[in-house]
Scaffold this motif. Structure first.
Motif, PDB file in Angstrom:
ATOM      1  N   MET A   1     -60.560  45.141 -13.086  1.00 30.24           N
ATOM      2  CA  MET A   1     -61.840  45.612 -13.614  1.00 30.24           C
ATOM      3  C   MET A   1     -62.977  45.013 -12.787  1.00 30.24           C
ATOM      4  SD  MET A   1     -61.609  47.632 -16.380  1.00 30.24           S
ATOM      5  CE  MET A   1     -62.931  47.353 -17.561  1.00 30.24           C
ATOM      6  N   PRO A   2     -64.075  45.739 -12.620  1.00 28.57           N
ATOM      7  CA  PRO A   2     -65.194  45.214 -11.821  1.00 28.57           C
ATOM      8  C   PRO A   2     -65.893  44.059 -12.535  1.00 28.57           C
ATOM      9  CG  PRO A   2     -65.832  47.244 -12.910  1.00 28.57           C
ATOM     10  CD  PRO A   2     -64.370  47.073 -13.179  1.00 28.57           C
ATOM     11  N   GLU A   3     -66.605  43.250 -11.774  1.00 30.81           N
ATOM     12  CA  GLU A   3     -67.366  42.138 -12.353  1.00 30.81           C
ATOM     13  C   GLU A   3     -68.745  42.587 -12.812  1.00 30.81           C
ATOM     14  OE1 GLU A   3     -67.503  38.957  -9.555  1.00 30.81           O
ATOM     15  OE2 GLU A   3     -65.356  38.532  -9.673  1.00 30.81           O
ATOM     16  N   ASN A   4     -69.248  43.684 -12.223  1.00 28.10           N
ATOM     17  CA  ASN A   4     -70.595  44.160 -12.540  1.00 28.10           C
ATOM     18  C   ASN A   4     -70.553  45.538 -13.193  1.00 28.10           C
ATOM     19  OD1 ASN A   4     -71.483  41.828 -11.373  1.00 28.10           O
ATOM     20  ND2 ASN A   4     -72.274  42.785  -9.513  1.00 28.10           N
ATOM     21  N   CYS A   5     -71.606  45.855 -13.928  1.00 24.42           N
ATOM     22  CA  CYS A   5     -71.728  47.147 -14.607  1.00 24.42           C
ATOM     23  C   CYS A   5     -71.684  48.283 -13.584  1.00 24.42           C
ATOM     24  CB  CYS A   5     -73.029  47.207 -15.395  1.00 24.42           C
ATOM     25  SG  CYS A   5     -73.383  48.826 -16.115  1.00 24.42           S
ATOM     26  N   PRO A   6     -70.846  49.301 -13.802  1.00 22.12           N
ATOM     27  CA  PRO A   6     -70.762  50.412 -12.841  1.00 22.12           C
ATOM     28  C   PRO A   6     -72.014  51.275 -12.796  1.00 22.12           C
ATOM     29  CG  PRO A   6     -69.453  50.883 -14.803  1.00 22.12           C
ATOM     30  CD  PRO A   6     -69.915  49.459 -14.928  1.00 22.12           C
ATOM     31  N   VAL A   7     -72.943  51.077 -13.731  1.00 27.36           N
ATOM     32  CA  VAL A   7     -74.154  51.894 -13.769  1.00 27.36           C
ATOM     33  C   VAL A   7     -75.366  51.123 -13.253  1.00 27.36           C
ATOM     34  CG1 VAL A   7     -75.748  53.185 -15.260  1.00 27.36           C
ATOM     35  CG2 VAL A   7     -73.278  53.299 -15.665  1.00 27.36           C
ATOM     36  N   CYS A   8     -75.608  49.903 -13.797  1.00 26.92           N
ATOM     37  CA  CYS A   8     -76.837  49.169 -13.427  1.00 26.92           C
ATOM     38  C   CYS A   8     -76.564  47.925 -12.594  1.00 26.92           C
ATOM     39  CB  CYS A   8     -77.620  48.795 -14.676  1.00 26.92           C
ATOM     40  SG  CYS A   8     -76.812  47.531 -15.698  1.00 26.92           S
ATOM     41  N   ASP A   9     -75.290  47.618 -12.359  1.00 28.67           N
ATOM     42  CA  ASP A   9     -74.869  46.494 -11.510  1.00 28.67           C
ATOM     43  C   ASP A   9     -75.137  45.120 -12.126  1.00 28.67           C
ATOM     44  OD1 ASP A   9     -73.464  45.930  -9.127  1.00 28.67           O
ATOM     45  OD2 ASP A   9     -75.311  45.202  -8.186  1.00 28.67           O
ATOM     46  N   THR A  10     -75.457  45.064 -13.427  1.00 26.51           N
ATOM     47  CA  THR A  10     -75.608  43.778 -14.112  1.00 26.51           C
ATOM     48  C   THR A  10     -74.238  43.149 -14.306  1.00 26.51           C
ATOM     49  OG1 THR A  10     -77.543  44.603 -15.298  1.00 26.51           O
ATOM     50  CG2 THR A  10     -76.448  42.665 -16.223  1.00 26.51           C
ATOM     51  N   GLN A  11     -74.148  41.828 -14.209  1.00 25.75           N
ATOM     52  CA  GLN A  11     -72.862  41.160 -14.389  1.00 25.75           C
ATOM     53  C   GLN A  11     -72.340  41.394 -15.808  1.00 25.75           C
ATOM     54  OE1 GLN A  11     -72.825  37.027 -13.344  1.00 25.75           O
ATOM     55  NE2 GLN A  11     -70.644  36.788 -13.712  1.00 25.75           N
ATOM     56  N   LEU A  12     -71.070  41.766 -15.896  1.00 19.12           N
ATOM     57  CA  LEU A  12     -70.450  42.032 -17.192  1.00 19.12           C
ATOM     58  C   LEU A  12     -70.041  40.725 -17.858  1.00 19.12           C
ATOM     59  CD1 LEU A  12     -68.146  45.050 -16.198  1.00 19.12           C
ATOM     60  CD2 LEU A  12     -70.386  45.141 -17.310  1.00 19.12           C
ATOM     61  N   VAL A  13     -70.050  40.710 -19.190  1.00 24.16           N
ATOM     62  CA  VAL A  13     -69.642  39.520 -19.935  1.00 24.16           C
ATOM     63  C   VAL A  13     -68.619  39.908 -20.991  1.00 24.16           C
ATOM     64  CG1 VAL A  13     -71.887  38.423 -19.607  1.00 24.16           C
ATOM     65  CG2 VAL A  13     -71.470  39.748 -21.670  1.00 24.16           C
ATOM     66  N   ARG A  14     -67.838  38.927 -21.409  1.00 25.74           N
ATOM     67  CA  ARG A  14     -66.919  39.129 -22.524  1.00 25.74           C
ATOM     68  C   ARG A  14     -67.336  38.175 -23.639  1.00 25.74           C
ATOM     69  NH1 ARG A  14     -60.347  39.351 -22.657  1.00 25.74           N
ATOM     70  NH2 ARG A  14     -60.746  41.061 -21.225  1.00 25.74           N
ATOM     71  N   ILE A  15     -67.792  38.744 -24.749  1.00 29.21           N
ATOM     72  CA  ILE A  15     -68.246  37.935 -25.884  1.00 29.21           C
ATOM     73  C   ILE A  15     -67.038  37.297 -26.561  1.00 29.21           C
ATOM     74  CG2 ILE A  15     -69.421  38.032 -28.127  1.00 29.21           C
ATOM     75  CD1 ILE A  15     -71.053  40.391 -26.976  1.00 29.21           C
ATOM     76  N   GLU A  16     -67.190  36.039 -26.940  1.00 27.04           N
ATOM     77  CA  GLU A  16     -66.090  35.301 -27.557  1.00 27.04           C
ATOM     78  C   GLU A  16     -65.554  36.044 -28.783  1.00 27.04           C
ATOM     79  OE1 GLU A  16     -65.164  30.844 -29.401  1.00 27.04           O
ATOM     80  OE2 GLU A  16     -67.118  31.292 -28.493  1.00 27.04           O
ATOM     81  N   GLY A  17     -64.239  36.177 -28.818  1.00 28.00           N
ATOM     82  CA  GLY A  17     -63.597  36.848 -29.948  1.00 28.00           C
ATOM     83  C   GLY A  17     -63.433  38.344 -29.758  1.00 28.00           C
ATOM     84  N   GLU A  18     -63.975  38.913 -28.661  1.00 25.33           N
ATOM     85  CA  GLU A  18     -63.857  40.341 -28.402  1.00 25.33           C
ATOM     86  C   GLU A  18     -63.019  40.576 -27.151  1.00 25.33           C
ATOM     87  OE1 GLU A  18     -67.592  42.320 -28.207  1.00 25.33           O
ATOM     88  OE2 GLU A  18     -68.158  41.831 -30.266  1.00 25.33           O
ATOM     89  N   VAL A  19     -62.390  41.756 -27.089  1.00 25.79           N
ATOM     90  CA  VAL A  19     -61.566  42.094 -25.917  1.00 25.79           C
ATOM     91  C   VAL A  19     -62.359  42.916 -24.909  1.00 25.79           C
ATOM     92  CG1 VAL A  19     -59.412  42.031 -27.203  1.00 25.79           C
ATOM     93  CG2 VAL A  19     -60.667  44.176 -27.051  1.00 25.79           C
ATOM     94  N   ALA A  20     -63.482  43.483 -25.326  1.00 21.56           N
ATOM     95  CA  ALA A  20     -64.232  44.394 -24.461  1.00 21.56           C
ATOM     96  C   ALA A  20     -65.149  43.653 -23.501  1.00 21.56           C
ATOM     97  CB  ALA A  20     -65.059  45.350 -25.316  1.00 21.56           C
TER      98      ALA A  20
END
Length: 665
Positions: free
Chosen positions: A399-418
């Motif tokens: 999976m990419p590290e950045n948003c495929p639309v705005c290029d902001t770094q993606l994060v995973r919130i604690e307790g979530e899989v998304a």
């Protein structure tokens, strides 16, 4: 009555009887030639005597007028959806919960789940006056003229009753095959399955086209209170509807135990392909109405019914690519792009991969041969990889590290899989939030489809949902594909949405965990957006059916400064901020004896119908629920009151007779 009028009435009677025998009972009593001859005679007489054309005449099944659009209509009572079961364990759990609440003295009714389009039919004094699609369960589209073309729908009932019934319009397999054969000859696209064909036929603006599709119906419910018609159970209701002239699916069974239910499920899982129509499962309902009321409802569905869905078909195909989309909450969802393949009657080219964890767990790679299944025969999913067919040069998917639309770094919130994009200005998130806001279940703005929303965003005409209400016709005319008429229609639709009741706005805001039912409950309780925004978690969880997650999510949403500004702007441009249904804040805060009270009706009322009593209570600020609990304030009992009365006495809840209730009114 003169001779011609008498003959027209006789022909009407004969043709209705012969049509009912042919289309509903499947037991023709005259040859087709005789029926056609009588029909031609009636047509000739009506043409010569137009004042003698009756609304329920068999000649009126197909009108000559093409509609411009479908009108939105509100169902007298909501058309509910059912929770699903996918195996025997799910059904046993459903049975266990019912027995815990009402004991062992009850029976089920099992019916085939028709794979078609849910419809509502309304009759006044026995005459068919309106037909509609299910829509969002509360508001549907009127398709009366198209439904008139279906011969199994009676234009006049046996008795002069006023009633709303629910059922399924479907396309028999033979009609489906004939339709697709004709479309192939005309070099037109064929329908993927009978369900799509039925839905497409009933959403034609020209009833003559719908008439050529040879649809049929099965009716399976009365909207509202069956006890008003002297009916005490679902099985009695089916017999009553048959007597009135409706087509009822004859394949149903009363079952005393869940084991009998499972036997029925297994039987029709094996025999489903032998039927003349498509089914996608079995519907199981507690039979008696009094017990249904005792079991009550969740926020989304009745507790007394469930839909068993047949096991999904599985096929294999090649994974060509993985597409990433960003939703309105910022969640990045991977979707499989597939080599087209037929699954459960439709061609599938895209399928869900859920999230990054699933891809890693199953080691799904681009180029793999994968197994596809339709969850509930609806949503295609990738469920496994055929490792034996994997290419040697394949590489693991990352999976990419950045948003495929705005290029902001993606994060995973604690307790979530998304994985999430946390940039609130991300084009994809803004677009999805606006699409949700204008959708049918929310603000219901016609003409604001996906492409139009993206077009408006790219032209910088809008940046959030509140900007929609500042759009001018002149601005729209500068955009591609917009003419005078389409621009005017869109501006008019946006303006009309300002008058929606508060619950529609709450749904449109897209607050996590707040769906249609929860939004309506909250809007009815507080009455205005100002009060909802001030509500504490304690106030919210004190409301029947509002849980901790809903309360926390709502409070957090309204503490967000950006959300507050959007609501302030919506109010400034004139969007309604109050609840328009019953009970309103003004009624609840009145000095009515019923204001703010939770009330249960049980037993057979003799001077009012259950619906009439419920309407009177709600008009005075009370809430009527189906089950007795510690939150119940009052139980009103009629004749033969059962376990609800017993439970009320055990809990020390006030009990009134029907006469006491009437005296207080």
């Amino acid at each position: 009555m003169n001779e011609i009028e008498a003959r027209i009435k006789k022909l009407n009677q004969l043709l209705h009887e012969y049509g009912h025998a042919y289309y509903v009972l499947d037991q023709p009593v005259v040859a087709d030639g005789v029926y056609d001859q009588l029909m031609q005679e009636l047509i000739a007489l009506e043409q010569a005597n137009p004042s003698l054309i009756y609304p329920d005449s068999p000649t009126q099944r197909v009108g000559g007028q093409v509609l411009e659009r479908f009108i939105k209509v509100t169902h007298d009572t909501p058309m509910l959806s059912l929770s699903n079961a996918f195996n025997e364990i799910d059904l046993q759990e459903f049975d266990r919960k019912i027995r815990e609440q009402i004991g062992d003295k009850f029976s089920y009714v099992c019916e085939l789940k028709i794979d078609g389009l849910a419809i509502s039919l309304k009759y006044e004094n026995g005459l068919f006056v309106r037909g509609a699609t299910r829509g969002d369960g509360t508001v549907g589209e009127e398709i009366t003229e198209n439904l008139r073309t279906i011969h199994s729908i009676p234009l006049r009932l046996k008795d002069a009753i006023s009633i709303e019934v629910r059922g399924e319009a479907y396309m028999p397999k033979k009609s489906f095959e004939a339709l697709n054969e004709m479309r192939r000859k005309n070099e037109e696209d064929v329908f993927a399955n009978p369900r799509n064909a039925a839905a497409g036929s009933l959403r034609q603006l020209d009833p003559k086209i719908a008439a050529k599709r040879h649809l049929a119906t099965f009716i399976y419910a009365i909207g509202g209170d069956g006890e008003s018609y002297g009916i005490d159970s679902h099985s009695e209701m089916l017999a009553y509807l048959t007597k009135q002239g409706f087509a009822i699916n004859p394949t149903y069974k009363k079952c005393a135990t869940i084991e009998e239910v499972w036997s029925f499920v297994e039987e029709w899982t094996a025999k489903r392909n032998d039927l003349a129509y498509e089914i996608d499962g079995i519907v199981i309902k507690v039979d008696r109405y009094a017990q249904q009321e005792e079991l009550g409802y969740t926020a989304k569905s009745p507790r007394w019914a469930i839909a068993y869905k047949f096991p999904a078909e599985e096929v294999s195909t090649t994974l060509l690519d993985i597409d990433l989309t960003v939703g309105r909450t910022g969640v990045v969802t991977p979707t499989a792009i597939l080599e087209p393949v037929q699954v459960a009657g439709t061609t599938v080219q895209r399928a869900s991969l859920h999230n990054e964890d699933l891809i890693k767990e199953k080691d799904i790679r681009i180029g793999d041969r994968v197994i596809i299944r339709k969850a509930g025969d609806i949503i295609p999913q990738v469920v496994d990889v055929i490792l034996a067919e994997r290419k040697e040069d394949s590489i693991p998917y990352e999976m990419p590290e950045n948003c495929p639309v705005c290029d902001t770094q993606l994060v995973r919130i604690e307790g979530e899989v998304a994985l999430r994009c946390v940039n609130p200005s991300c084009f994809a998130q803004v677009a999805e939030s606006i699409k949700h806001f204008v959708s049918r279940n929310a603000m219901n703005i016609d003409g604001l489809g996906e492409k139009v929303v993206e077009q408006l965003l790219k032209a910088s005409l809008i940046t959030n949902v509140s900007d929609l209400y500042e759009l001018k016709r002149e601005q729209l005319l500068e955009l591609e594909r917009f003419g005078e008429r389409s621009a005017e229609k869109l501006v008019t639709a946006i303006e009309a949405s300002k008058d929606n009741s508060l619950e529609k706005l709450l749904v449109g805001l897209g607050i996590r965990h707040i769906g249609e039912k929860a939004a309506q409950i909250i809007a009815a309780e507080f009455g205005s957006m100002a009060r909802v925004m001030e509500a504490t978690e304690e106030e919210l969880t004190a409301i029947f059916e509002i849980g901790d997650k809903m309360a926390t999510s709502l409070v957090q949403y309204f503490t967000n400064e950006g959300a507050q500004k959007v609501i302030e702007h919506l109010q400034t441009v004139g969007v309604n901020m109050t609840y328009k249904g019953r009970p309103t804040t003004q009624i609840i805060e009145s000095d009515s004896l019923f204001a703010g009270k939770t009330i249960v009706l049980t037993g057979k009322l003799t001077q009012l119908t259950r619906s009439e009593a419920k309407a009177k209570i709600e008009a005075l600020g009370g809430t009527v629920t189906g089950s007795v609990s510690k939150k119940t304030d009052l139980v009103i009992v009629g004749e033969d009151a059962g376990s609800k009365l017993t439970k009320a006495e055990q809990l020390g809840i006030a009990v009134w007779t029907e006469q006491q209730f009437l005296e207080q009114l």
